[in-house]
Structures are given as structure tokens and as C-alpha cells.
Motif scaffolding. Structure first.
Motif, PDB file in Angstrom:
ATOM      1  N   MET A 225       0.794  -1.199  -0.126  1.00 29.53           N
ATOM      2  CA  MET A 225       0.138   0.085   0.154  1.00 29.53           C
ATOM      3  C   MET A 225       0.868   1.274   0.004  1.00 29.53           C
ATOM      4  O   MET A 225       0.574   2.217  -0.822  1.00 29.53           O
ATOM      5  N   MET A 226       1.904   1.135   0.879  1.00 27.26           N
ATOM      6  CA  MET A 226       2.894   2.238   0.890  1.00 27.26           C
ATOM      7  C   MET A 226       3.454   2.660  -0.340  1.00 27.26           C
ATOM      8  O   MET A 226       3.514   3.809  -0.669  1.00 27.26           O
ATOM      9  N   VAL A 227       3.819   1.554  -0.946  1.00 27.97           N
ATOM     10  CA  VAL A 227       4.740   1.684  -2.403  1.00 27.97           C
ATOM     11  C   VAL A 227       3.759   2.558  -3.366  1.00 27.97           C
ATOM     12  O   VAL A 227       4.226   3.051  -3.990  1.00 27.97           O
ATOM     13  N   HIS A 228       2.419   1.970  -3.230  1.00 24.76           N
ATOM     14  CA  HIS A 228       1.468   2.274  -4.314  1.00 24.76           C
ATOM     15  C   HIS A 228       1.266   3.975  -4.198  1.00 24.76           C
ATOM     16  O   HIS A 228       1.034   4.785  -4.982  1.00 24.76           O
ATOM     17  N   PHE A 229       1.097   4.190  -2.834  1.00 29.67           N
ATOM     18  CA  PHE A 229       1.118   5.724  -2.618  1.00 29.67           C
ATOM     19  C   PHE A 229       2.063   6.510  -2.848  1.00 29.67           C
ATOM     20  O   PHE A 229       1.975   7.660  -3.254  1.00 29.67           O
ATOM     21  N   LEU A 230       3.255   6.244  -2.698  1.00 24.96           N
ATOM     22  CA  LEU A 230       4.648   6.773  -3.040  1.00 24.96           C
ATOM     23  C   LEU A 230       4.536   6.893  -4.715  1.00 24.96           C
ATOM     24  O   LEU A 230       5.078   7.993  -5.228  1.00 24.96           O
ATOM     25  N   LEU A 231       4.306   5.800  -5.511  1.00 20.79           N
ATOM     26  CA  LEU A 231       4.398   5.932  -6.949  1.00 20.79           C
ATOM     27  C   LEU A 231       3.321   7.026  -7.294  1.00 20.79           C
ATOM     28  O   LEU A 231       3.761   7.553  -8.306  1.00 20.79           O
TER      29      LEU A 231
ATOM     30  N   ALA B  73       2.138  10.255   5.261  1.00 20.79           N
ATOM     31  CA  ALA B  73       1.495   8.892   5.183  1.00 20.79           C
ATOM     32  C   ALA B  73       1.965   8.022   6.343  1.00 20.79           C
ATOM     33  O   ALA B  73       1.365   6.882   6.878  1.00 20.79           O
ATOM     34  N   LEU B  74       3.272   8.321   6.668  1.00 19.80           N
ATOM     35  CA  LEU B  74       4.005   7.486   7.811  1.00 19.80           C
ATOM     36  C   LEU B  74       3.387   7.640   9.147  1.00 19.80           C
ATOM     37  O   LEU B  74       3.237   6.803  10.201  1.00 19.80           O
ATOM     38  N   ARG B  75       2.908   9.145   9.298  1.00 16.93           N
ATOM     39  CA  ARG B  75       2.316   9.515  10.658  1.00 16.93           C
ATOM     40  C   ARG B  75       0.774   8.888  10.679  1.00 16.93           C
ATOM     41  O   ARG B  75       0.334   8.496  11.628  1.00 16.93           O
ATOM     42  N   ASP B  76       0.205   8.814   9.566  1.00 16.02           N
ATOM     43  CA  ASP B  76      -1.457   8.580   9.531  1.00 16.02           C
ATOM     44  C   ASP B  76      -1.503   7.685   8.473  1.00 16.02           C
ATOM     45  O   ASP B  76      -1.587   8.070   7.227  1.00 16.02           O
TER      46      ASP B  76
ATOM     47  N   ARG C 250      -2.920   7.528   3.265  1.00 16.96           N
ATOM     48  CA  ARG C 250      -2.433   6.597   2.288  1.00 16.96           C
ATOM     49  C   ARG C 250      -3.715   5.979   1.535  1.00 16.96           C
ATOM     50  O   ARG C 250      -3.779   5.844   0.446  1.00 16.96           O
ATOM     51  N   LEU C 251      -4.524   5.422   2.456  1.00 14.95           N
ATOM     52  CA  LEU C 251      -5.946   5.179   1.879  1.00 14.95           C
ATOM     53  C   LEU C 251      -6.699   6.110   0.992  1.00 14.95           C
ATOM     54  O   LEU C 251      -7.212   6.054   0.149  1.00 14.95           O
ATOM     55  N   GLY C 252      -6.314   7.416   1.486  1.00 13.86           N
ATOM     56  CA  GLY C 252      -6.975   8.683   0.875  1.00 13.86           C
ATOM     57  C   GLY C 252      -6.451   8.526  -0.328  1.00 13.86           C
ATOM     58  O   GLY C 252      -7.306   8.997  -1.401  1.00 13.86           O
TER      59      GLY C 252
END
Length: 321
Positions: A1-7, A312-315, A319-321
Motif C-alpha cells: 500500500m505504501m509503495v503504491h501511494f509513493l508511486l 503517510a507514515l504518521r497517519d 495512504r488510503l485516501g
């Protein structure tokens, strides 16, 4: 999920930079009235010089070829050559960057160290005389234009102290930290204060308002009902989520400051990126103007990308948003 958010965020940032490059190209190559080659070469250039500039910039090529050539140069970190001093634009910007970076990071650090505790202090005493005093001071700081703050600091802390026999602060300029750390600090204190007065007022009000809103949330009331100490409720449950708008604003401000703190640099004689942009405008140095605009845009996009990562790391909801 985090990787997709960063991309996703990185792709959005690249799209933004491409649109900015396209806008800059249209503004200076297409929408500007007159012959772009003549504008780049200068008002008093000869016909041969104008023809040489036209061929050098590829202005005799179709418009789409011109843009692809321009974009290819940007991808190679080639921002062009100044027509005033025949210096590479990127080299000139990087040479001025340490001064602007010192000013930007130092001022942000100061106003965060002052604004967040002041906001917490004010929110914990909402409605009291202490709260009104803090909010009034914050509003006053926000109301002063930067050039007014800088002029007052120059007159009081440099001119008056120097005339009184206490030359504590220099009149301006920049000393690299690599040469003399103490002189670097002496030269940066007043410019930092110039920016910090306005920034501290803004961040104090944001921190106070966000914390007051968080303190009214149900989970904070539940924590208090469980008998958790007020300090734990404030600093463990309420403060971290209330800093979200503060972190977001840091990204915007840091990107703008690194792009060039024009007024402060001019007041204190700091040869940073902002002063370089002003000089380019005064000299009609279009390659330098375009370079500083794009450089500022890159910093703003990168700063906001870093903020998105931190948020994203804090909340995880980010990432979901």
C-alpha cells in the motif's frame, strides 16, 4: 500500500513539473510578444547576433521540436546559458543555493520551536488572559509585512546598537558556514528573525486552532474519562494528530523559501536564489528567469512530496485516501 501511494505521489509530482515546464516554455517562447531571439540576444544585438541566438536556441525549428529540445535539456539538467554573464544557469543557481538554504531552514526551525509551544500553551488556556495575549501577539506578527520587520530589525539591532558602541550584528551579507561558523551565525540571526516573526504568528494560530479542535474529539474526552493524566492526554493523544496541518504547511513554506526569499535577501544583502531572480528580471536575462522559476517549482514539488511521505507514515488514513 505504501509503495503504491509513493508511486502515485511521485507520478503526480512529475506531471506537475511537466505542466510547469510547458507553461514556462509557452510563456517565454510563444506568448511573449516580439521575436524571442531578439529578447534573448538583447535590445542592442546586431542582426548576425540575433540569427546566431535563433540557431543556437533552435527557434528556426517547428514549435514542437523546440519544446522537445527544451525538455530534453531540462532532463539533462541543462537550464541554458545566461546571456548576461555567459554562465550556466544551473551553476549560478547552485552557487547561490547555500545562502537561501541557510535562510530557509534556519527561519523555519526558529518559528517551529516558538510557534508549537506557544500554540499548545494558548490552547490549554483557551479563553483566559494568557490565551488572548498569545493570540494577539500572533496576529500582530502575521500583520507585519516582511520588509517592515526587516527594516525595524536593521534600524534597532544594527544601526542603534552599532552607534551605541555595541556592534553585535553585521549590516548584512552572507558568510559560508564552511569558512567561519560563528560569522555565519552572526550574519544569519537577523534575517532568520525577519522571516520568523511572520511565520511564528501564522504557525501559532494554526497550531492553536488545530489543537483546540482535536481536544474536542470524542477519543480525547474518553481518555480524560479514563483518568489519564492531562499531560499524557495533551502530548500523547491530542498533539500528534493536531500537527497534521502544521506539517502540511511546512512543505509549502519550505518549498517557497528554498525557491527564493526575495524580500529578505534584498534587505540583508544576501546573494541567494531570490536575489538572483531579481537581478535576472532587472537585466532581462530570460534564461536565468526561466531557470529560477523552474528551480523554485522543483523545490516546491519535492517539498510537498516529502510532506506527503511524512504524513503517510504518521497517519495510515492518508495512504488510503
Amino acid at each position: 500500500m505504501m509503495v503504491h501511494f509513493l508511486l502515485r505521489r511521485a507520478a503526480f509530482g512529475l506531471l506537475t513539473l511537466w505542466l510547469i515546464s510547458l507553461a514556462v516554455f509557452i510563456l517565454f517562447y510563444v506568448a511573449t510578444p516580439g521575436d524571442p531571439a531578439l529578447m534573448f540576444a538583447g535590445e542592442y544585438a546586431t542582426a548576425d547576433q540575433v540569427a546566431l541566438v535563433r540557431a543556437r536556441l533552435g527557434l528556426d525549428q517547428p514549435l514542437h521540436v523546440q519544446y522537445l529540445t527544451y525538455l530534453g535539456g531540462l532532463l539533462r539538467f541543462d537550464f541554458g546559458m545566461s546571456f548576461v554573464n555567459q554562465e550556466e544557469v544551473l551553476s549560478a543557481i547552485l552557487r547561490r543555493l547555500p545562502a537561501t538554504a541557510s535562510l530557509a531552514f534556519g527561519s523555519i526551525l526558529i518559528w517551529l520551536l516558538v510557534a508549537i509551544p506557544a500554540g499548545v500553551f494558548s490552547a490549554r488556556r483557551a479563553g483566559t488572559a494568557a490565551d488572548r495575549l498569545v493570540t494577539t501577539a500572533a496576529l500582530a506578527g502575521m500583520s507585519f509585512p516582511t520588509f517592515v520587520v526587516g527594516t525595524l530589525l536593521f534600524y534597532v539591532l544594527f544601526f542603534m546598537l552599532t552607534n551605541a558602541g555595541y556592534p553585535i550584528f553585521p549590516s548584512g551579507g552572507y558568510k559560508p558556514i564552511s569558512r567561519d561558523a560563528l560569522e555565519w551565525l552572526r550574519h544569519m540571526i537577523l534575517p532568520w528573525m525577519t522571516l520568523a516573526v511572520v511565520g511564528t504568528g501564522t504557525y501559532t494560530r494554526i497550531a492553536r486552532g488545530s489543537l483546540l479542535e482535536t481536544l474536542n474529539q470524542d477519543y480525547v474526552r474518553s481518555a480524560r474519562a479514563k483518568g489519564i493524566s492531562e499531560g499524557c492526554v495533551m502530548y500523547h493523544h491530542a498533539l500528534p494528530p493536531s500537527l497534521t496541518p502544521v506539517v502540511t504547511l511546512i512543505g509549502l513554506d519550505l518549498g517557497g523559501l528554498l525557491g527564493g526569499t526575495i524580500i529578505t535577501e534584498r534587505i540583508w544583502g544576501i546573494n541567494g536564489v531570490g536575489s538572483l531572480a531579481v537581478q535576472a528580471v532587472e537585466n532581462g536575462d530570460l534564461p536565468m528567469i526561466m531557470g529560477t522559476v523552474l528551480f523554485a517549482a522543483v523545490f516546491i514539488v519535492v517539498a510537498n512530496l516529502c510532506v506527503d511521505i511524512v504524513q503517510a507514515l504518521r497517519d495510515p488514513r492518508v495512504r488510503l485516501g
